[in-house]
Design an enzyme around this catalytic site. Structure first.
Site, PDB file in Angstrom:
ATOM      1  N   SER A 265       2.818  -2.618  -7.448  1.00  0.00           N
ATOM      2  CA  SER A 265       1.976  -1.536  -6.946  1.00  0.00           C
ATOM      3  C   SER A 265       2.328  -1.254  -5.494  1.00  0.00           C
ATOM      4  CB  SER A 265       0.501  -1.909  -7.064  1.00  0.00           C
ATOM      5  OG  SER A 265       0.083  -2.568  -5.884  1.00  0.00           O
ATOM      6  N   LYS A 266       1.830  -0.126  -5.001  1.00  0.00           N
ATOM      7  CA  LYS A 266       2.185   0.244  -3.634  1.00  0.00           C
ATOM      8  C   LYS A 266       1.630  -0.747  -2.613  1.00  0.00           C
ATOM      9  CE  LYS A 266      -1.492   3.686  -3.205  1.00  0.00           C
ATOM     10  NZ  LYS A 266      -1.773   5.080  -2.848  1.00  0.00           N
ATOM     11  N   ARG A 267       0.601  -1.471  -3.022  1.00  0.00           N
ATOM     12  CA  ARG A 267       0.026  -2.467  -2.094  1.00  0.00           C
ATOM     13  C   ARG A 267       0.866  -3.750  -2.031  1.00  0.00           C
ATOM     14  NH1 ARG A 267      -2.892   0.807   0.435  1.00  0.00           N
ATOM     15  NH2 ARG A 267      -4.027   2.185  -0.911  1.00  0.00           N
TER      16      ARG A 267
END
Ligand code: GLU
Length: 508
Positions: A265-267
């Site tokens: 994920s982007k996190r």
């Protein structure tokens, strides 16, 4: 006659383009190139509520950085322009109406409250994920349940409506995926998706199909997250009478977190201290680090991404773009998720840095030096580039690891001084220094080494006692590249000055 291959990358400009999106674009590009076809970019911006300013430019910049260049796009235009769906708005309604007329779609007038009430009713009756579908539609306000004259009246009065696809009951939708082979889904699991919204904007599903058809797309290569939408798309092709022109599908495997636990994920960039975006992204409230700014070379990123989900079945790992175009095989892409191995990304970068011409690295160092007001010729910087290549993982490592070449040490690693700087070391260095000043020696690594050994031997001091102190004196550090090469590159005058200074500062 078979059609010319045309593929598209169709991102929605809802934020920075995740590295997985770059892989999707790359696979499309490789496929197009190897079939002498067209790779185009279409911006899917029908969801105005999720529009993010700057996202489209970011997408174009990121792909350009990777060398993934379209032949048609919103920026450059093309025979099928416009390439932004918001600019094609007027084209879609006719197809939604065609579907209504042929009985494959219908008007629905339900308000947000009514939809919510339906959802709650179904939830309390134990339905896990309530849907507007072939069963529930019969309890709602639409052109299937309402009398024809009422539908007419509502439309004439300009009441808000959407157009939904009328999902048939108990049908198997089958299609062949280039990666997954046959996929079969029962229509009973599919809902009556909205095709056209009350503001006249199409939804993703309608716009995507209409545009793929109008833009003569032959192959749809996209992420696995779109697999659940594919049966609806297949039905739309059928209902619109475009089955013969329906593209082939390929749904690419997910990209997994470095530990393999779940989707990347982007996190995860912040969580695993690595970039998961191609370029830095500065959003209103968020910042994501990019591969580029981390110091990755685009060719390394492309090579790394190509192997996320694909391999040639050989041991070869290093592929230029041209080699990828030759060898890439969409049919050999894995179904299983591909682990995002950041260490491997770094390894690729290291391999590509080693093959970079010294002159290019020298130019980089020259620009870095200019930023701090220093000048150096390319000829003096090239040997530094060559020497530091073995260890550098990122371009900036040349600058950081090379600091001691550009700036004489201000201090010396105190722990090492305490451990290794003693009377013997001092005497050895003094001997070496005075011999350098008084005797002739060719200023090259090999002869310098022989010279040092000879002088120490004569003074009866072991080489082992002097090497680390010599490194400290020249660089201030306890480790680094081959010391004799360092000596050669520093040059006689600078080396002697550094030795003098260290002997003065560290005198025991
Ligand atoms: N607009 C979709 C996306 O954002 C495109 C999916 C597709 O390629 O059909 O990824």
């Amino acid at each position: 006659m078979s059609r010319k291959v045309r593929v598209r990358f169709a991102p929605s400009p809802t934020g920075a383009l995740h590295i997985g999106g770059v892989r999707t674009a790359l696979f499309n590009y490789l496929f197009a190139q190897q079939h002498k076809g067209d790779f185009i970019i279409r911006i899917e911006d029908t969801d105005q509520t999720r529009f993010v300013a700057g996202a489209e430019q970011y997408i174009m910049d990121a792909l350009a950085w990777c060398g993934i260049n379209p032949v048609e796009s919103p920026m450059q235009g093309g025979a099928f322009a416009p390439y932004r769906q918001s600019e094609r708005k007027a084209m879609y309604a006719q197809y939604a109406l065609q579907l209504v007329e042929s009985g494959h779609a219908y008007y629905a007038f339900d308000t947000a409250n009514e939809l919510e009430a339906m959802r709650l009713r179904l939830k309390s009756a134990g339905v896990a994920s309530p849907q507007y579908n072939s069963i529930t539609r019969m309890q709602m306000k639409n052109s299937i349940t309402l009398p024809a004259d009422e539908v007419k009246r509502r439309l004439e009065q300009g009441e808000d409506y959407v157009i939904r696809i009328k999902m048939p009951r108990r049908e198997e939708v089958r299609f062949k995926d280039m990666i997954r082979d046959w996929v079969s889904v029962s229509t009973d699991t599919l809902d009556d998706k909205v095709l056209l919204k009350s503001d006249g904007m199409p939804t993703y599903h309608l716009a995507n199909i209409v545009d793929d058809y109008l833009m003569q797309i032959t192959h749809v290569i996209r992420g696995e997250e779109w697999l659940p939408s594919a049966p609806t798309h297949v039905l739309l092709y059928r209902f619109l009478g475009w089955e013969k022109e329906m593209p082939e599908f390929a749904h690419l495997p997910l990209i997994l977190k470095p530990d393999g636990n779940g989707k990347l994920s982007k996190r995860d960039g912040a969580a695993f201290n690595m970039p998961v975006f191609p370029l830095d992204w500065k959003g209103e409230s968020e910042f994501f680090a990019g591969f580029k700014e981390w110091g990755f070379l685009p060719e390394a990123v492309v090579n790394f991404l190509a192997l996320l989900g694909w391999n040639s079945g050989t041991n070869q790992e290093i592929y230029s773009m041209a080699e990828l175009i030759e060898h890439f095989d969409i049919g050999k892409v894995n179904k299983a998720g591909a682990r995002f191995d950041f260490e491997k990304a770094k390894w690729f970068n290291q391999q590509y840095l080693r093959h970079k011409p010294d002159s290019e690295i020298a130019a980089f160092l020259q620009s870095k030096l200019a930023q701090v007001g220093k000048e150096a010729s390319l000829a003096t910087l090239e040997p530094i580039a060559a020497l530091l290549k073995e260890r550098a993982v990122f371009m900036n490592d040349f600058w950081e690891d090379g600091q001691f070449f550009f700036f004489a040490p201000e201090g010396y690693d105190p722990d090492l001084v305490a451990k290794k700087w003693n009377a013997d070391a001092q005497k050895g260095l003094e001997t070496f220094l005075s011999a350098l000043k008084t005797e002739a020696v060719e200023w090259k690594a090999e002869p310098l080494k022989a010279f040092l050994q000879e002088k120490l031997k004569a003074a009866n001091i072991g080489l082992g006692k002097v090497m680390l102190p010599l490194r400290l004196a020249l660089t201030g550090l306890g480790a680094g590249p081959d010391l004799m090469q360092v000596l050669e590159i520093l040059g006689k005058e600078e080396a002697c000055q550094r030795l003098e200074k260290a002997l003065e500062k560290l005198a025991v």
